[in-house]
Every structure is written in structure tokens, then in C-alpha cells.
Enzyme design. Structure first.
Site, mmCIF file in Angstrom:
data_model
loop_
_atom_site.group_PDB
_atom_site.id
_atom_site.type_symbol
_atom_site.label_atom_id
_atom_site.label_comp_id
_atom_site.label_asym_id
_atom_site.label_seq_id
_atom_site.Cartn_x
_atom_site.Cartn_y
_atom_site.Cartn_z
ATOM 1 N N ASP A 232 25.879 -1.185 25.277
ATOM 2 C CA ASP A 232 26.101 -0.553 26.794
ATOM 3 C C ASP A 232 24.663 -0.445 26.986
ATOM 4 O OD1 ASP A 232 26.516 0.866 29.001
ATOM 5 O OD2 ASP A 232 27.808 2.385 28.026
HETATM 6 C C1 BGC Z 1 27.848 2.341 31.548
HETATM 7 C C2 BGC Z 1 28.653 0.939 31.402
HETATM 8 C C3 BGC Z 1 28.192 0.066 32.282
HETATM 9 C C4 BGC Z 1 26.620 -0.059 32.414
HETATM 10 C C5 BGC Z 1 26.070 -0.989 33.313
HETATM 11 C C6 BGC Z 1 26.432 2.182 31.532
HETATM 12 O O1 BGC Z 1 25.833 3.433 32.106
HETATM 13 O O2 BGC Z 1 28.115 3.142 30.591
HETATM 14 O O3 BGC Z 1 29.844 1.233 31.704
HETATM 15 O O4 BGC Z 1 28.739 -1.044 32.602
HETATM 16 O O5 BGC Z 1 26.075 1.202 32.385
HETATM 17 O O6 BGC Z 1 25.985 -0.467 34.623
#
Ligand code: BGC
Length: 755
Positions: A232
């Protein structure tokens, strides 16, 4: 590109190039290795549409992204209970990815709804792992049918936003295996997502991004995942540990700092270069799978997808109450639409999934041409009751035959990044609903929210339609459902408790400091409410229709099976109402008496079917070992306790229409290890133990049992003797009868038992 070619490409790379490949070039791209012709690829959020940022990159949906189509969020699509429908949505998203040159869309998001308070529940699917897994697999198959990848997220046990980058989800393995893992497991086994996104949090103290048990032992070795794991955004802790654990791609870029750490670790001998090679191999495999199948000339018909989004939204809506059949409304009736959400629907949540819609259709717009008036009723920004607005709404309600209040949760109430503190709707909306209901007995409430709310006003209104966060065309879908052009065929993918305090995680959510203990174990959602026989506002699986369904004639393929056999269950479902409609046929397995503490029933099959008035269809489910199994910690595997089970089919977890018994016999014995503290009850389960203990038990019974007295006294005495025997440890035999036993009796017995 075949694996041999990929391997020879990697063999040509320097260690620095390989380490570089293991992190993003920027916020959204994998790195190119120009010298060797390795292309860069782009990934993008997800999950219910594209959030492709051209510049001004961020992971919280703050900066702009390209215009796209916002489909209903996970909270809504899960309620459709319709695999074909989410597959279709996935296909549409896959086409948009091809058009936009995206290799992977970041979704589906499948974390379990442990508490109604999780700020990201709107994006997640369900409190039930079976439903979440099946729906996720269907979505993945849809997207990937277009030769672009998905990234199922956030692996794993990421069910709160509070301290999301540091909290540790403390759960026993059975809880993880039965509740928090299966959505990922099913998706991997059935749909093989191209990538998996590891979560920010720790699991029992170890960051997901560094967790080899999670990312390698379970995900790849047990489930057979073949793609790459990405972090993530910002979830990477110790990068070198992460590479060894199985975290292939760090996102976004760490500006080369973590790449250098990989190089240093290899040079220092603390990380094997082969681990880095493996990560590169997995990344390149997906990079080429996309680039070799790229079709940038794929058309993206946004208008057609807007209409598709409306159709999907209608199928997700859950009719929670419909007193006197007030819905559907007649198009001839005068109707007052009340509440800001009628004009500006809340159709998506805040954060990384936030989509820049090319257009939206509100209910007010969709009702053009009908006999509908509009009053604003409240101001979502002010979040305060406004007497003048309420008076205007009351006047509109009085002037109409039916008043429809559009209410729910404003953006600020639920979002990625933080959790809700309570389950209430804004006070101004509650006041509005009450005032309108007083003014017009025919009041209907339409809800836009991503997670359950308390409904103190429920007894005062005639109907409630849960529209969730239904995507950019939700207004169109709402009007179609309200006026009967579509049947509300959604069923709740989560329980609506009466109040927050009833939720099983209430005492422990959101934990203390970084420790979040999942003390309710497997009793999440209806698994808890059903076991406690608690009243709920609306149960899991519940939802009304404009027509009615009758379930009959449940037949099983066998009355008794081994746990290695397949069992089929067929039920007949008939539309007994006057309108066409769809229903979600739900199959639950109920475990009988056993030694293991289990939920009353668990969902093990569901099928959405459409029936014309008077039409009947047979629906067949196939059950296997897993349908009856629980996670056995001693075996470290799924296990079925031999015993009697029931196959239950119904319209919700609380409305079982037909049920049939089945005996399931285990083919695996749970290994037991005996020692001096093992009690006789357990020893007697082993044939050797039973034979060895028989004479001793008889002697002890003669010593302690019997006695003179009334029949009742004798019964108590017998019960007591039996209990005393059963619960006595082997060492107790020495205490009570050691003088009559050979000195090595216990050692020999244990040898025999464990032999
Ligand atoms: C989120 C993810 C997301 C990623 C990219 C993170 O803060 O938890 O779900 O895909 O950011 O935007």
C-alpha cells in the site's frame, strides 16, 4: 514473454537495476529499464472506477484526476449478491483501463467489516468472508478478462483506519483463517488477481509488508498466488526484510533510498540476491502480460457506462421497510423530494477511491417530467438544523401525496483515513425526517451512506430504501426503483445493529495504542448476533422486494457424506407476487452439537435469480469440505467435526425458509498428545486409552459411586461421579488408586497412547 526470456533479461541486469525495479518510478508507475527495453507501466485507483492522475499525484484523492465513471462503491455492489453483475462492472472498468493504458486497477478492497465505524466500510464488501470472496473473484475475473490486472487489497486484517499505518491487528489464527483471510483466499484461488496489495498495519506485531508467513507461506505456497505483491502507498517498513518476505514492489517510489538498502543488504549478505531476482521476475511477468496485450484503441463509451452504472445501482438497493406497500410510487402521484441529497446525491466516499465523474444524475434531475417538487431540508456543510429549511420541507410534504426524504451520511462523517465515532446520522437530518413524517403519513426515506446508521425514526416512516453510495448515476437508479421501473433486489451484506453498543467489536474497537485486539474472534457480524439471539434492526441478507418469493422442496444429494464428498442441495424458488423480480437465494450451513465453539450458521452459497410472476426455478448449490469445516489449530488445517449439520436456505440469516439435515463424517483424525495432565474424558476417546482405562474406571466408580438415597439423589450422585471421572487427569489415578497400580503404570500408558 515467457519465463525463460524474463529470467535471461534479469540475468543481464545489474544489482542496482534489479533493486530499482522493486520500487515505483513515481506515484503510479513501475520503472523502465531503458538499456534493456523494459517498459514502465502505470497502475491506478480503483476500485469502483478509475482515479487516474495525470499530474499532482497523491494517494488520498486530493488532487484532480481524469474524468471517469464512478460505479457503485463496494458497500453497494456487495448488496447485489450478484456475481454476474459485478463481473460486468469489472469488464467495463477493464475496458477503461485498456483505453487509459493502465496495467492494473487498485482493487477490489475486501477487508471485513468488523465494526460499522470503520471509515472505509463504504469501499469494503461485507462482514461475511464468503460473500466478500465470491464477489471479489467475480469482479477480478471481469477486469482481467480485458487483459489488465487487479490488486486485491489490503492484505490483511485491515479493518480500521485509526492508526492505520502502525496498528497491530491481534488475532488468533483461527480468526484470521475463518474471517479475515478467506476473501483473499477465494479470490486468489478462483480468479488469480495479477497483484495483491499488502496492508499498512501489522498482524500480530509483524507489518504486513514484512510478513513472510502472510506474503509467502500463506499467499503463495498455500493458495498458489502467481502475481506480484505491491505495498500500500507508504506501507513499506524495512525494505530488505520486505523483499525476503515476498513484497515485490514498493509503492510509491522511495526516491532510491530503499533501493539502495536492498543493494546494501545483498552486499552485506543479509538478503539473498535470488530473493531480489524473484521479485523482479514476478513484476516483469505482469509488466509484459499487460504490454503484450495492450489495446489502447479500446473505446471508452462513458455514456454507456453511466447507464450501466445506473442499472447496477438499482440492483444494489436494499428495500428495508415498505409498510402497506407504499412503494413503488405511482407516476401520477404528487411527490415531494426533500433533502439536499436529492439534488446532490452522496454517491462515493472520500480518499483514494474518489473519482472525478464526467457527469452525475441526481434524483431531482431523473424525476424531470414527473409530478415531483423539491425542498432542500438541510445543509450538509452546516450540519445544523435550520428552522426555515425544515418549515419549507414540511410545507412541501403537506402539499404532496408522498414525501421522500433523501438522507444519510455527509462526506465528513465517513472517509478513508479516519473512523466514525458513532453510528448516528446528523441531528439536522433526524429532525427533518421527524418533522416531515409528522406532516405527511406517507413518508419514505432514501439513505445514502457507506455503513449502517441508527434509525430512531424508523417507526415513524412508511418505507426506507438503502441506496448506499451508489455511484454517479444513483439518482437515476433511485427514481427507477421508487417508481417501480426496477425492483429493489439488493440484500444486506452486513447486519444493521439496533445500536452501536450491540456490535461485537464494541468493547475493543479501536484498540489501545497500536494494539487492536480482535477479541470477538470469529463472532463477527451475524455470526455474533445470531449466536446471542439478539434483536437487530435488519439482519444480514435481508431485503424486501416489490414481489414475493416462496421456497420449497429442498433436496440433498445424500443424507450422509464423508468430508471428501461433494454434496448438492437443490431448492425450488417461485415468484408468488404480481411483478417480475430478483432474489438472492442464500444457503447457510448450520453446525450441530460439537466440541468446537462455532457460529449458529454461516453463508456457504448464494445465487441471484430473476423470476417472472408465477415462475419457479430450481437453484442448485454444491457444497464441499470447506462448507462444513472450521480452522483446526492443532491440525493447522481445515477440519470437519463428524456430526449432524443442517443445510438451510432462506431470504436472510434470520429468515430460513427450508432446511435439511445431513450427517458429515470426517476422514481425518485430530492428533492428540497425551500427558499426565490429560483428563480421562479425552483419554477415553482413543481406543487404546479406553481399553487401558476400563478396569481402573470400574474400580474408581465402585469406590466413589453408588450410595443409598432417593432416586433424585442417586441421579445426582451418578452424574457427579461421572463428571469427577471424566475431568480427572491421569495423574489423579495415581493420587486416588496409586497403591493398586504398578509403579510404571502411567509411563507405560502414555507411551501406548502417544505411540
Ligand atoms: C490506500 C490504497 C490506495 C493507495 C493509492 C492508499 O492510501 O490505502 O487503497 O490504493 O493509497 O492511492
Amino acid at each position: 514473454m515467457d519465463i525463460t526470456k524474463i529470467r535471461s533479461l534479469i540475468a543481464e541486469m545489474t544489482l542496482e537495476e534489479k533493486a530499482g525495479l522493486c520500487s515505483g518510478a513515481d506515484f503510479w508507475h513501475t520503472k523502465a529499464v531503458e538499456r534493456l527495453g523494459v517498459p514502465a507501466t502505470m497502475v491506478s485507483d480503483g476500485p469502483h472506477g478509475l482515479r487516474k492522475q495525470d499530474d499532482g499525484a497523491d494517494h488520498l484523492g486530493v488532487n484532480d484526476s481524469i474524468e471517469a465513471v464512478c460505479f457503485p462503491a463496494g458497500c453497494a455492489t456487495a448488496a447485489s449478491f450478484d456475481k454476474a453483475l459485478v463481473n460486468r462492472m469489472g469488464r467495463a472498468i477493464g475496458e477503461s483501463c485498456q483505453h487509459e493504458k493502465l496495467s492494473v486497477v487498485l482493487g477490489p478492497a475486501v477487508n471485513i467489516k468488523r465494526s460499522p465505524l470503520c471509515g472505509r466500510n463504504f469501499e469494503y464488501l461485507s462482514e461475511d468472508p464468503y460473500l466478500a470472496g465470491e464477489m471479489a473473484a467475480a469482479y477480478i475475473q471481469g477486469v482481467q478478462s480485458q487483459n489488465v490486472g487487479t490488486s486485491i487489497k489490503h492484505f490483511a486484517a485491515n479493518s480500521q483506519e485509526h492508526r492505520r499505518m502502525s496498528s497491530s491487528s491481534e488475532a488468533d489464527e483461527r480468526t484470521l483463517r475463518e474471517i479475515y483471510f478467506p476473501a483473499f483466499e477465494t479470490a486468489v484461488k478462483k480468479a488469480q488477481p495479477w497483484t495483491v496489495m499488502c496492508s499498512y498495519n501489522r498482524i500480530n506485531g509483524v507489518y504486513a509488508s514484512e510478513n513472510r508467513w502472510l506474503l509467502t507461506d500463506v499467499l503463495r505456497d498455500e493458495w498458489g498466488f502467481e502475481g506480484y505483491v505491491m505495498s500500500d502507498w507508504g506501507a513499506t517498513a524495512d525494505r530488505a526484510v520486505g523483499v525476503h518476505a515476498g513484497l515485490d514492489l514498493e509503492m510509491p517510489s522511495s526516491g532510491g533510498i530503499n533501493d539502495r538498502k536492498i543493494v546494501a543488504a545483498v552486499r552485506a549478505g543479509t538478503l539473498a540476491e535470488s530473493d531480489v531476482d524473484l521479485a523482479c521476475e514476478r513484476i516483469l511477468n505482469i509488466v509484459y502480460r499487460y504490454t503484450e496485450n495492450a489495446k489502447p484503441d479500446t473505446p471508452w463509451d462513458m455514456e454507456a457506462q453511466h447507464e450501466l452504472s445506473a442499472q447496477i445501482a438499482a440492483e444494489c438497493m436494499v428495500l428495508l421497510k415498505n409498510e402497506g406497500g407504499i412503494l413503488p410510487l405511482s407516476k401520477a402521484d404528487s411527490v415531494a423530494f426533500i433533502g439536499e441529497f436529492a439534488e446532490k446525491p452522496r454517491f462515493q466516499g472520500g480518499g483514494s477511491s474518489h473519482i472525478h465523474c464526467f457527469k452525475t444524475t441526481s434524483a431531482v434531475q431523473a424525476a424531470e417530467g414527473l409530478n415531483v417538487t423539491y425542498a432542500r431540508g438541510y445543509d450538509t456543510a452546516a450540519d445544523r438544523a435550520d428552522d426555515a429549511m425544515i418549515a419549507e420541507a414540511v410545507a412541501a410534504a403537506k402539499a404532496a401525496k408522498v414525501a421522500v426524504v433523501f438522507a444519510g451520511l455527509p462526506d465528513s462523517y465517513e472517509s478513508e483515513g479516519y473512523d466514525r465515532r458513532h453510528m448516528r446520522m446528523p441531528e439536522c437530518q433526524v429532525k427533518l425526517i421527524e418533522a416531515v413524517a409528522d406532516a405527511n403519513p406517507n413518508t419514505v426515506v432514501v439513505l445514502h451512506n457507506g455503513s449502517p446508521v441508527e434509525m430512531p425514526w424508523i417507526g415513524r416512516v412508511k418505507a426506507v430504501l438503502e441506496a448506499y453510495l451508489g455511484g454517479q448515476a444513483v439518482g437515476l437508479a433511485t427514481v427507477r426503483v421508487l417508481f417501480g421501473d426496477a425492483d429493489p433486489s439488493g440484500r444486506l451484506a452486513e447486519t444493521f445493529p439496533l445500536r452501536l453498543q450491540d456490535n461485537p467489536s464494541y468493547l475493543y474497537y479501536v484498540g489501545e495504542g497500536d494494539a487492536t485486539e480482535y477479541r470477538e474472534g470469529v463472532f463477527v457480524g451475524y455470526r455474533y448476533y445470531d449466536k446471542k439471539e439478539m434483536d437487530v434492526l435488519f439482519p444480514f441478507g435481508y431485503g424486501l422486494s416489490y414481489t414475493a418469493f416462496e421456497y420449497s422442496n429442498l433436496r440433498l444429494s445424500a443424507a450422509s457424506v464423508k468430508d471428501t464428498d461433494a454434496l448438492t442441495a437443490t431448492v425450488t424458488v417461485k415468484n408468488t407476487g404480481g411483478r417480475p423480480g430478483k432474489t438472492a437465494v442464500q444457503l447457510y450451513v448450520r453446525a450441530g452439537e460439537g466440541e468446537v465453539i462455532r457460529p449458529v450458521r454461516e453463508l456457504k452459497g448464494f445465487e441471484k435469480i430473476e423470476l417472472q410472476p408465477g415462475e419457479a426455478k430450481d437453484v442448485t448449490f454444491t457444497l464441499d469440505k470447506r462448507s462444513f469445516a472450521y480452522w483446526n489449530a492443532a491440525l493447522h488445517d481445515w477440519h470437519v467435526e463428524s456430526g449432524d449439520y443442517a443445510v438451510e436456505i432462506g431470504q436472510s440469516s434470520r429468515d430460513i425458509e427450508v432446511s435439511a439435515p445431513v450427517h458429515v463424517e470426517s476422514t481425518v483424525a485430530v492428533p492428540m498428545h497425551y500427558d499426565a495432565n490429560s483428563i480421562l474424558l479425552d483419554v477415553m476417546k482413543s481406543p487404546a486409552g479406553a481399553a487401558a482405562m476400563k478396569p481402573i474406571i470400574d474400580a474408581l466408580t465402585a469406590t466413589f459411586g453408588g450410595g443409598e438415597g432417593s432416586a433424585a439423589e442417586e441421579a445426582i450422585s451418578t452424574e457427579m461421579t461421572l463428571a469427577m471421572m471424566n475431568y480427572m487427569p491421569l495423574r489423579g489415578i495415581i493420587s486416588f488408586g496409586g497403591d493398586q497400580l504398578p509403579p510404571d503404570f502411567l509411563d507405560r500408558l502414555l507411551e501406548q497412547l502417544n505411540g
